[in-house]
Design a protein around this motif. Sequence first.
Motif, PDB file in Angstrom:
ATOM      1  N   ALA A 194      65.332  51.113  16.975  1.00 21.36           N
ATOM      2  CA  ALA A 194      64.049  51.666  17.416  1.00 21.36           C
ATOM      3  C   ALA A 194      64.095  53.195  17.507  1.00 21.36           C
ATOM      4  N   ARG A 195      65.229  53.729  17.953  1.00 23.64           N
ATOM      5  CA  ARG A 195      65.366  55.179  18.085  1.00 23.64           C
ATOM      6  C   ARG A 195      65.549  55.862  16.737  1.00 23.64           C
ATOM      7  N   HIS A 196      66.112  55.125  15.781  1.00 22.05           N
ATOM      8  CA  HIS A 196      66.393  55.688  14.458  1.00 22.05           C
ATOM      9  C   HIS A 196      65.744  54.805  13.399  1.00 22.05           C
ATOM     10  N   PRO A 197      64.429  54.852  13.300  1.00 22.43           N
ATOM     11  CA  PRO A 197      63.710  53.915  12.427  1.00 22.43           C
ATOM     12  C   PRO A 197      63.982  54.088  10.940  1.00 22.43           C
ATOM     13  N   LEU A 198      64.645  55.183  10.537  1.00 25.55           N
ATOM     14  CA  LEU A 198      64.963  55.398   9.124  1.00 25.55           C
ATOM     15  C   LEU A 198      66.452  55.196   8.828  1.00 25.55           C
ATOM     16  N   HIS A 199      67.213  54.775   9.810  1.00 29.19           N
ATOM     17  CA  HIS A 199      68.662  54.655   9.649  1.00 29.19           C
ATOM     18  C   HIS A 199      69.016  53.267   9.104  1.00 29.19           C
ATOM     19  N   GLU A 200      69.383  53.220   7.826  1.00 31.18           N
ATOM     20  CA  GLU A 200      69.668  51.945   7.179  1.00 31.18           C
ATOM     21  C   GLU A 200      70.913  51.274   7.755  1.00 31.18           C
ATOM     22  N   LEU A 220      64.776  39.453   9.209  1.00 33.62           N
ATOM     23  CA  LEU A 220      63.770  39.795   8.202  1.00 33.62           C
ATOM     24  C   LEU A 220      62.729  40.756   8.776  1.00 33.62           C
ATOM     25  N   GLU A 221      62.374  40.530  10.037  1.00 30.60           N
ATOM     26  CA  GLU A 221      61.444  41.455  10.702  1.00 30.60           C
ATOM     27  C   GLU A 221      62.027  42.864  10.776  1.00 30.60           C
ATOM     28  N   ALA A 222      63.320  42.967  11.096  1.00 31.83           N
ATOM     29  CA  ALA A 222      63.976  44.275  11.186  1.00 31.83           C
ATOM     30  C   ALA A 222      63.923  44.992   9.844  1.00 31.83           C
ATOM     31  N   TYR A 223      64.149  44.230   8.780  1.00 30.57           N
ATOM     32  CA  TYR A 223      64.090  44.817   7.439  1.00 30.57           C
ATOM     33  C   TYR A 223      62.688  45.343   7.130  1.00 30.57           C
ATOM     34  N   GLN A 224      61.686  44.560   7.457  1.00 33.86           N
ATOM     35  CA  GLN A 224      60.312  44.970   7.162  1.00 33.86           C
ATOM     36  C   GLN A 224      59.912  46.209   7.955  1.00 33.86           C
ATOM     37  N   ARG A 225      60.390  46.312   9.197  1.00 31.84           N
ATOM     38  CA  ARG A 225      60.091  47.508   9.996  1.00 31.84           C
ATOM     39  C   ARG A 225      60.716  48.746   9.348  1.00 31.84           C
ATOM     40  N   LEU A 226      61.972  48.625   8.940  1.00 31.32           N
ATOM     41  CA  LEU A 226      62.629  49.758   8.298  1.00 31.32           C
ATOM     42  C   LEU A 226      61.930  50.120   6.993  1.00 31.32           C
ATOM     43  N   GLY A 228      58.871  49.618   6.103  1.00 32.89           N
ATOM     44  CA  GLY A 228      57.585  50.250   6.390  1.00 32.89           C
ATOM     45  C   GLY A 228      57.748  51.702   6.779  1.00 32.89           C
ATOM     46  N   SER A 229      58.788  51.999   7.584  1.00 36.08           N
ATOM     47  CA  SER A 229      59.031  53.381   8.007  1.00 36.08           C
ATOM     48  C   SER A 229      59.444  54.247   6.836  1.00 36.08           C
ATOM     49  N   LEU A 230      60.312  53.726   5.965  1.00 34.04           N
ATOM     50  CA  LEU A 230      60.763  54.493   4.809  1.00 34.04           C
ATOM     51  C   LEU A 230      59.612  54.812   3.851  1.00 34.04           C
ATOM     52  N   ARG A 232      56.364  54.785   4.517  1.00 31.60           N
ATOM     53  CA  ARG A 232      55.352  55.605   5.171  1.00 31.60           C
ATOM     54  C   ARG A 232      55.812  57.056   5.328  1.00 31.60           C
ATOM     55  N   GLU A 233      57.060  57.255   5.755  1.00 28.01           N
ATOM     56  CA  GLU A 233      57.539  58.605   6.069  1.00 28.01           C
ATOM     57  C   GLU A 233      58.076  59.348   4.855  1.00 28.01           C
ATOM     58  N   LEU A 234      58.753  58.623   3.953  1.00 35.78           N
ATOM     59  CA  LEU A 234      59.445  59.295   2.848  1.00 35.78           C
ATOM     60  C   LEU A 234      58.995  58.845   1.467  1.00 35.78           C
ATOM     61  N   GLY A 235      58.176  57.788   1.396  1.00 39.63           N
ATOM     62  CA  GLY A 235      57.773  57.267   0.108  1.00 39.63           C
ATOM     63  C   GLY A 235      58.907  56.626  -0.655  1.00 39.63           C
ATOM     64  N   LEU A 236      59.902  56.082   0.066  1.00 44.66           N
ATOM     65  CA  LEU A 236      61.083  55.487  -0.552  1.00 44.66           C
ATOM     66  C   LEU A 236      61.218  54.019  -0.176  1.00 44.66           C
ATOM     67  N   GLU A 237      61.839  53.257  -1.067  1.00 44.45           N
ATOM     68  CA  GLU A 237      62.211  51.879  -0.779  1.00 44.45           C
ATOM     69  C   GLU A 237      63.620  51.868  -0.180  1.00 44.45           C
ATOM     70  N   PRO A 238      63.977  50.800   0.534  1.00 47.19           N
ATOM     71  CA  PRO A 238      65.355  50.699   1.042  1.00 47.19           C
ATOM     72  C   PRO A 238      66.370  50.723  -0.093  1.00 47.19           C
ATOM     73  N   SER A 239      67.608  51.037   0.233  1.00 53.51           N
ATOM     74  CA  SER A 239      68.676  51.102  -0.757  1.00 53.51           C
ATOM     75  C   SER A 239      68.914  49.730  -1.385  1.00 53.51           C
TER      76      SER A 239
END
Length: 267
Positions: A194-200, A220-226, A228-230, A232-239
Amino acid sequence: MDIQILGSLAAQERGVSVVPSAAKPRQLLALLALHADRVVSVPTLMEEIWGECIPRSASTTLQTYILQLRRRLTAALDGDPRRDAKDILVTRFGGYLLQVEPGRVDAHEFDRLAAAGGTAFELGDHRAASDLLRRALGLWQGPALVDVPAGSVLELEVLRLNEQRTTALERRIEADLRLGRHAEVVPELRVLAARHPLHEGFCAQLMRALHRTGGSWRALEAYQRLRGSLVRELGLEPSAALQDLHRAVLSGDPDSALRVATADRAR
């Protein structure tokens, strides 16, 4: 002298604080303490205190700040005939050195314990790694030098320290996961995610811990939250590694991908 950098600045000689209240001498002490037992050059000290706008009187003013620190040391020494303030805050060619006994600066102890923990981890001794890294992290009382106005030099040092703290924390949690402490780390990882929403890294660890404790849908929920943050904030998909982990949890047979993710986070 005992020095705390990992939180508010504190420096005591014989139990007496030698930390000045004025901002610039405080910066000076913080930088010297961070590099205790090493010479800090005069240009580096000036850059920290004045940045690019170094006044003509900088040399004289810096010497005044050094004198103020030595006066505080002299008062703390309380007439001890065996030691002098100049033996602690030492003038060297081109700079100054704060002489401190080994193990007296918390940041140096953190570096030592974190390095030992990292070595234990690489050798596969996850129990020792967890213990050493936990001890290292226990030295932190808050963000590094939280009450010191940082110039350009200290700013980079504080950034380095805080990043090392995050690395040590991630590795300590990884060691706990290797020891099967999945349920124990879930609450901590929820807060970190929660504190680091972009930290994979924290997200991947949370997903693994949740899966191992029977909460695959929460993983799966945790993955979707991350994700969404990536996006929204950076225009990137997860690694790719995190996407593999996500697919593995979806498949219901994540063991192979979990091993890949574990190895990836350990590097």
